[in-house]
Design a protein around this motif. Structure first.
Motif, PDB file in Angstrom:
ATOM      1  N   LYS A 130       0.827  -1.215   0.000  1.00  0.00           N
ATOM      2  CA  LYS A 130       0.000   0.000   0.000  1.00  0.00           C
ATOM      3  C   LYS A 130       0.857   1.258   0.000  1.00  0.00           C
ATOM      4  O   LYS A 130       0.450   2.304  -0.526  1.00  0.00           O
ATOM      5  CB  LYS A 130      -0.914  -0.021   1.222  1.00  0.00           C
ATOM      6  N   ALA A 131       2.059   1.168   0.558  1.00  0.00           N
ATOM      7  CA  ALA A 131       2.953   2.340   0.620  1.00  0.00           C
ATOM      8  C   ALA A 131       3.600   2.661  -0.723  1.00  0.00           C
ATOM      9  O   ALA A 131       4.148   3.760  -0.903  1.00  0.00           O
ATOM     10  CB  ALA A 131       4.027   2.099   1.675  1.00  0.00           C
ATOM     11  N   VAL A 132       3.550   1.737  -1.668  1.00  0.00           N
ATOM     12  CA  VAL A 132       4.115   1.992  -3.004  1.00  0.00           C
ATOM     13  C   VAL A 132       3.267   3.052  -3.699  1.00  0.00           C
ATOM     14  O   VAL A 132       2.035   3.000  -3.647  1.00  0.00           O
ATOM     15  CB  VAL A 132       4.133   0.689  -3.842  1.00  0.00           C
ATOM     16  N   PRO A 133       3.877   4.055  -4.359  1.00  0.00           N
ATOM     17  CA  PRO A 133       3.096   5.111  -5.039  1.00  0.00           C
ATOM     18  C   PRO A 133       2.468   4.609  -6.344  1.00  0.00           C
ATOM     19  O   PRO A 133       2.880   4.980  -7.446  1.00  0.00           O
ATOM     20  CB  PRO A 133       4.137   6.206  -5.304  1.00  0.00           C
ATOM     21  N   TRP A 134       1.442   3.788  -6.217  1.00  0.00           N
ATOM     22  CA  TRP A 134       0.821   3.150  -7.386  1.00  0.00           C
ATOM     23  C   TRP A 134       0.215   4.151  -8.356  1.00  0.00           C
ATOM     24  O   TRP A 134       0.085   3.875  -9.555  1.00  0.00           O
ATOM     25  CB  TRP A 134      -0.225   2.137  -6.929  1.00  0.00           C
ATOM     26  N   GLU A 135      -0.141   5.329  -7.851  1.00  0.00           N
ATOM     27  CA  GLU A 135      -0.715   6.354  -8.728  1.00  0.00           C
ATOM     28  C   GLU A 135       0.283   6.829  -9.778  1.00  0.00           C
ATOM     29  O   GLU A 135      -0.098   7.409 -10.804  1.00  0.00           O
ATOM     30  CB  GLU A 135      -1.214   7.544  -7.901  1.00  0.00           C
ATOM     31  N   ASN A 136       1.589   6.581  -9.543  1.00  0.00           N
ATOM     32  CA  ASN A 136       2.609   6.932 -10.538  1.00  0.00           C
ATOM     33  C   ASN A 136       2.594   5.976 -11.730  1.00  0.00           C
ATOM     34  O   ASN A 136       3.176   6.266 -12.772  1.00  0.00           O
ATOM     35  CB  ASN A 136       4.005   6.900  -9.911  1.00  0.00           C
ATOM     36  N   TYR A 137       1.955   4.822 -11.553  1.00  0.00           N
ATOM     37  CA  TYR A 137       1.952   3.794 -12.582  1.00  0.00           C
ATOM     38  C   TYR A 137       0.559   3.458 -13.113  1.00  0.00           C
ATOM     39  O   TYR A 137       0.421   3.119 -14.297  1.00  0.00           O
ATOM     40  CB  TYR A 137       2.589   2.507 -12.040  1.00  0.00           C
ATOM     41  N   LEU A 138      -0.442   3.519 -12.244  1.00  0.00           N
ATOM     42  CA  LEU A 138      -1.778   3.065 -12.615  1.00  0.00           C
ATOM     43  C   LEU A 138      -2.755   4.239 -12.649  1.00  0.00           C
ATOM     44  O   LEU A 138      -2.981   4.889 -11.623  1.00  0.00           O
ATOM     45  CB  LEU A 138      -2.290   2.023 -11.599  1.00  0.00           C
TER      46      LEU A 138
END
Length: 381
Positions: free
Chosen positions: A79-87
């Motif tokens: 959850k701490a991974v900045p997924w908004e940068n990829y998805l």
């Protein structure tokens, strides 16, 4: 331009070849592991690596890496991974594969479920929504745990890179296109030297050699899942990479590649595969028993994948087969020959100690790449 870290998995034992390929493309290598190379590049590397690499299985964006010994650790760190940068907000994403080796967490189905849930929670919070539509482009996610270290990647490739698109017909025990390319690149063979595969099957080694000789990029005629992404890589990056690939092709080369097989149906299929790969003009296919292998050329290369008794009932045939291979190849006494085999006593029956014996894993099957080096031909004036 924004830099990303990418992961390129490959067959165990051919990491050095893939590393060299990536360096030739101009990318910085950040880590070499068993079966995987990590490298840095901008967004255009997604297109160029997928189109040009001959020995990688796929290209993934490295999204996160962390330690996790409990499912709570896995959830919170994912959850701490900045997924908004990829998805993007409408991304369709799923955990297509999870593997766990020597880790506390071993249930791959639970790992997949928890990683998916953690990403959903992150994106719902960032995008301020109660649910995600997942109606947009596809973003397959892969999770790998080794000794409690978790690596999460986003697959840019889709169908594995060994699927070049030319091979519709295959032999009983086919060699993958990526592994065939690696076998060739592990030898000193160059396009001006004669090359023979006397157990050609579906023609993969000969076809890959011809593509290398004519500088035809292996991914030039196929599609990739990241072509539909609009948030990370632009359409012009794909057009530029394809243009680069077409400009690099050199069909004005003279190559002497021969491919033989005892099975006439395999020879027919191999010839059709070569036509689809647009290299049939460089390869001479023929139905021929390997015992009849002869050449007037003093120097040349044999690269081949003979049968190695995958079935129990075939094991008894192996000593004679490899003894015959040794005797037949020895008649070309100044040639170099390279044999990949899962038969662990092959060198014993060939009757000659190889200069090198490299272990390569063909999937889960351990194989041996026996390398017999002939003398170097004299320099041409």
């Amino acid at each position: 331009m924004k830099q990303y870290e990418y992961m390129a998995p490959c067959h165990f034992g051919i990491e050095a070849v893939l590393k060299r390929e990536l360096q030739d493309l101009g990318y910085e290598i950040t880590q070499v592991e068993d079966g995987k190379i990590t490298f840095k590049g901008d967004q255009s590397a997604i297109a160029r690596a997928n189109i040009f690499l001959r020995t990688a299985e796929r290209i993934m964006i490295k999204a996160g890496k962390f330690q996790a010994k409990t499912f709570d650790d896995l959830f919170e760190s994912t959850k701490a991974v900045p997924w908004e940068n990829y998805l993007p907000k409408d991304a369709k994403f799923w955990v297509t594969k999870a593997t766990a080796v020597k880790s506390t967490l071993m249930s791959t189905t639970d790992i997949q479920s928890i990683v998916k849930k953690a990403i959903v929670e992150r994106l719902k919070s960032v995008y301020g929504v109660e649910w995600l539509s997942e109606t947009g482009a596809k973003y397959p996610i892969r999770v790998n745990l080794i000794k409690d270290e978790v690596t999460i990647g986003i697959d840019t490739t889709g169908v594995s890179l060994h699927k070049r698109g030319y091979r519709l017909a295959t032999a009983k025990a086919p060699l993958s296109e990526t592994l065939a390319a690696a076998l060739i690149m592990l030898t000193p063979w160059k396009k001006d030297r004669i090359l023979i595969d006397p157990f050609c099957g579906s023609g993969t080694i000969a076809i890959e050699a011809a593509m290398i000789g004519a500088n035809i990029a292996p991914g030039i005629n196929r599609s990739f899942i990241a072509e539909h992404w609009t948030n990370i890589i632009l359409a012009k990056d794909w057009y530029n990479a394809i243009d680069e690939a077409y400009r690099a092709i050199n069909k004005d080369v003279e190559m002497h590649i021969q491919a033989f097989d005892l099975d006439p149906e395999m020879v027919k299929s191999a010839r059709e595969n070569a036509e689809r790969a647009d290299v049939s003009e460089f390869i001479h296919f023929q139905q021929r028993d390997f015992h009849d292998l002869k050449s007037p050329k003093k120097y040349g290369f044999i690269i081949t994948n003979p049968p190695y008794g995958e079935r129990l009932e075939e094991k008894s045939d192996m000593p004679k087969l490899y003894s015959d291979i040794g005797k037949t190849f020895a008649q070309l006494d100044s040639w170099s020959y390279f044999i990949i085999s899962g038969y662990d006593e092959a060198a014993k029956y060939i009757g000659k100690k190889p200069a090198k014996n490299r272990k390569i894993y063909n999937g889960m099957l351990k194989t041996y790449y026996y390398q017999y080096m002939g003398p170097k031909p004299p320099r041409k004036d």
